[in-house]
Design a protein around this motif. Structure first.
Motif, PDB file in Angstrom:
ATOM      1  N   SER A 117       0.831  -1.202   0.000  1.00 39.23           N
ATOM      2  CA  SER A 117       0.000   0.000   0.000  1.00 39.23           C
ATOM      3  C   SER A 117       0.870   1.258   0.000  1.00 39.23           C
ATOM      4  N   GLU A 118       1.887   1.280   0.849  1.00 44.08           N
ATOM      5  CA  GLU A 118       2.787   2.433   0.917  1.00 44.08           C
ATOM      6  C   GLU A 118       3.569   2.604  -0.388  1.00 44.08           C
ATOM      7  N   ARG A 119       3.943   1.492  -1.002  1.00 46.15           N
ATOM      8  CA  ARG A 119       4.648   1.568  -2.282  1.00 46.15           C
ATOM      9  C   ARG A 119       3.781   2.242  -3.340  1.00 46.15           C
ATOM     10  N   ILE A 120       2.497   1.890  -3.373  1.00 48.21           N
ATOM     11  CA  ILE A 120       1.583   2.494  -4.341  1.00 48.21           C
ATOM     12  C   ILE A 120       1.373   3.971  -4.026  1.00 48.21           C
ATOM     13  N   VAL A 121       1.242   4.307  -2.757  1.00 46.06           N
ATOM     14  CA  VAL A 121       1.115   5.724  -2.378  1.00 46.06           C
ATOM     15  C   VAL A 121       2.348   6.491  -2.836  1.00 46.06           C
ATOM     16  N   ASN A 122       3.523   5.913  -2.664  1.00 46.92           N
ATOM     17  CA  ASN A 122       4.740   6.580  -3.121  1.00 46.92           C
ATOM     18  C   ASN A 122       4.774   6.733  -4.636  1.00 46.92           C
ATOM     19  N   LEU A 123       4.243   5.765  -5.354  1.00 49.33           N
ATOM     20  CA  LEU A 123       4.148   5.912  -6.808  1.00 49.33           C
ATOM     21  C   LEU A 123       3.258   7.096  -7.174  1.00 49.33           C
ATOM     22  N   ALA A 173      -8.726   1.410  -1.700  1.00 47.21           N
ATOM     23  CA  ALA A 173      -9.136   2.157  -2.894  1.00 47.21           C
ATOM     24  C   ALA A 173      -9.522   3.588  -2.536  1.00 47.21           C
ATOM     25  N   SER A 174     -10.246   3.771  -1.433  1.00 48.54           N
ATOM     26  CA  SER A 174     -10.625   5.134  -1.045  1.00 48.54           C
ATOM     27  C   SER A 174      -9.386   5.960  -0.696  1.00 48.54           C
ATOM     28  N   ARG A 175      -8.398   5.334  -0.079  1.00 46.92           N
ATOM     29  CA  ARG A 175      -7.157   6.051   0.254  1.00 46.92           C
ATOM     30  C   ARG A 175      -6.414   6.452  -1.007  1.00 46.92           C
ATOM     31  N   PHE A 176      -6.253   5.522  -1.952  1.00 46.32           N
ATOM     32  CA  PHE A 176      -5.567   5.846  -3.198  1.00 46.32           C
ATOM     33  C   PHE A 176      -6.301   6.954  -3.954  1.00 46.32           C
ATOM     34  N   ARG A 177      -7.624   6.867  -3.994  1.00 49.16           N
ATOM     35  CA  ARG A 177      -8.436   7.879  -4.678  1.00 49.16           C
ATOM     36  C   ARG A 177      -8.249   9.249  -4.031  1.00 49.16           C
ATOM     37  N   ARG A 178      -8.295   9.300  -2.701  1.00 49.65           N
ATOM     38  CA  ARG A 178      -8.148  10.565  -1.981  1.00 49.65           C
ATOM     39  C   ARG A 178      -6.767  11.174  -2.229  1.00 49.65           C
ATOM     40  N   ILE A 179      -5.726  10.360  -2.175  1.00 49.48           N
ATOM     41  CA  ILE A 179      -4.373  10.862  -2.401  1.00 49.48           C
ATOM     42  C   ILE A 179      -4.221  11.333  -3.840  1.00 49.48           C
ATOM     43  N   TRP A 180      -4.756  10.566  -4.785  1.00 46.45           N
ATOM     44  CA  TRP A 180      -4.681  10.989  -6.190  1.00 46.45           C
ATOM     45  C   TRP A 180      -5.391  12.324  -6.376  1.00 46.45           C
TER      46      TRP A 180
END
Length: 76
Positions: free
Chosen positions: A5-11, A49-56
């Protein structure tokens, strides 16, 4: 799972990968989660998914434009 999850956030935050490539990473992560925890589709959506969406959404303006808008793997 936390590391992935953290790796994807860093991407999302620190790479210049186009959204489609990040979508592929998220979909691979989703499949790995569902293999490990079958029937957890809703849980993945609520947590990751909600976290990735919010960060994006928060940081997309700072990313380089990558052409067409893509319907992401985390889109509802």
């Amino acid at each position: 799972m936390a590391r992935e999850s953290e790796r994807i956030v860093n991407l999302i935050l620190h790479s210049s990968l186009p959204r489609v490539d990040i979508d592929i990473q998220i979909e691979d992560f989703r499949e790995a989660c569902l293999r490990r925890y079958p029937g957890s589709d809703d849980l993945f959506e609520m947590i990751y998914a909600s976290r990735f969406r919010r960060i994006w959404d928060q940081w997309a303006a700072d990313r380089p434009a990558d052409g067409e808008p893509w319907a992401g793997a985390w889109e509802a």
